[in-house]
Scaffold this active site. Sequence first.
Site, PDB file in Angstrom:
ATOM      1  N   ASP A 186     -44.219   0.336 -59.318  1.00 22.26           N
ATOM      2  CA  ASP A 186     -43.914  -0.916 -58.803  1.00 22.26           C
ATOM      3  C   ASP A 186     -44.778  -2.053 -59.432  1.00 22.26           C
ATOM      4  O   ASP A 186     -45.696  -2.100 -58.064  1.00 22.26           O
ATOM      5  CB  ASP A 186     -44.098  -1.045 -57.380  1.00 22.26           C
ATOM      6  CG  ASP A 186     -42.482  -1.758 -56.917  1.00 22.26           C
ATOM      7  OD1 ASP A 186     -42.544  -3.058 -57.216  1.00 22.26           O
ATOM      8  OD2 ASP A 186     -42.986  -1.761 -55.436  1.00 22.26           O
ATOM      9  N   GLU A 220     -45.474 -10.982 -56.948  1.00 31.12           N
ATOM     10  CA  GLU A 220     -43.882 -10.865 -56.035  1.00 31.12           C
ATOM     11  C   GLU A 220     -44.557  -9.599 -54.527  1.00 31.12           C
ATOM     12  O   GLU A 220     -44.056 -10.238 -53.933  1.00 31.12           O
ATOM     13  CB  GLU A 220     -43.045  -9.641 -57.178  1.00 31.12           C
ATOM     14  CG  GLU A 220     -42.497  -8.977 -56.856  1.00 31.12           C
ATOM     15  CD  GLU A 220     -41.930  -7.787 -55.987  1.00 31.12           C
ATOM     16  OE1 GLU A 220     -40.978  -7.820 -55.150  1.00 31.12           O
ATOM     17  OE2 GLU A 220     -42.676  -7.570 -55.624  1.00 31.12           O
ATOM     18  N   HIS A 328     -45.585   2.001 -52.847  1.00 30.55           N
ATOM     19  CA  HIS A 328     -46.648   1.510 -52.663  1.00 30.55           C
ATOM     20  C   HIS A 328     -47.526   2.701 -52.171  1.00 30.55           C
ATOM     21  O   HIS A 328     -48.560   3.047 -51.226  1.00 30.55           O
ATOM     22  CB  HIS A 328     -45.904   1.008 -51.128  1.00 30.55           C
ATOM     23  CG  HIS A 328     -45.927  -0.866 -51.915  1.00 30.55           C
ATOM     24  ND1 HIS A 328     -45.654  -1.423 -51.336  1.00 30.55           N
ATOM     25  CD2 HIS A 328     -45.065  -0.993 -53.192  1.00 30.55           C
ATOM     26  CE1 HIS A 328     -45.148  -2.600 -51.594  1.00 30.55           C
ATOM     27  NE2 HIS A 328     -45.002  -2.436 -52.518  1.00 30.55           N
TER      28      HIS A 328
END
Length: 367
Positions: A186, A220, A328
Amino acid sequence: MTKEIIGDINLKMLEEFSEAHGISGNEKEVSRVMKKWLQPYADEISYDNLGSIVGIQKGAQDGVKLMIAGHMDEVGFLVREIDSQGYIRMLPVGGWWGHVLPSQTLVVTTKEGKRYQGVVGSSAPHGLAKEVKEKVIAPMDLFLDMGVDSAEEIYELGIRIGDMITPDTKFTVMNNPNYLMGKAWDDRLCAAMIVDVMRLLKADSKPHHCNLYGVGTVQEEVGLRGARTAANMIHPDVAIALDVTTSMDTPMDKGQNGLGKGVILSVMDAGIIGNKNFLYEMESICHDLGLDINYDMMTVGGTDADNIHKAHDGVVSLTLSIPTRYMHSHRLIVHRKDYWQTVLLMSEFARRLDRNMLSKLKEGHNS
């Protein structure tokens, strides 16, 4: 039984993207990796003033501007405080769940680029009260043990307040080689996909008509900031945001989307309703290419498309999602099929994109 390996994917490239260290606002190392892999396929490389990298693959002079964006930053921490014993208190950058952190190793990067390993402190379970065992520790309450005697030793290493802290994880091909594990999928996985789209288009005997802008955006995870500045600089006609979504195929997460199911078209998220004509066009291409189609609808969270579609007087935009396990955290798992099918979809869309298609995508929105 030997598994068929899916897709023409450069694992060395994915390893370099995954293992680069770069939280929001500290993406330079990742940007250098992306530049290295973009250079053979881009006609020009430029940057916006926040640090987002833009590789341009030219088409016709009057060609439609197509922006494909994947963000380069990962979740991590900053050094918030150094106590007298040399323990480091951390400030989360991006969203962390306290459960995934205790006893994990992290790396502190100094101003000079030196890296030092530490471990997140944890308590032994012996004698802990039941309510303590069942409580999630807030990331702000955790600390990093650097294995030193004092703050002076920390300062001698060159570590200072504000230094970047990132997961200490190596890229791994799993037991079924179509499953790939690493940190920062990610959204580094998607930044790498942009390189592969440009590689496939560069190899075509007939050049594409559109002007393709492959963008690695910054910041982001803290507010989609690089997407805003990059879109305002490029002023694209059409944009695809690439990002990961939760893979709902584990004992913890149950749902329709999972690893190895192919393309995921994002219908909407908390910040954008995807352009419907764009969605229908992508469905049509998937049918033509024999690609699998899945859908994603999120009521929380968002992607770079949330800011891109609002640039200037509006940009025809859509998000393509890549399912990922354990977002995450230190280690995420993805599947080669999802990566490769999405690369094939975007490449074919770029081949077909011209003024006529742009008009078709805008039908009903500006008339």
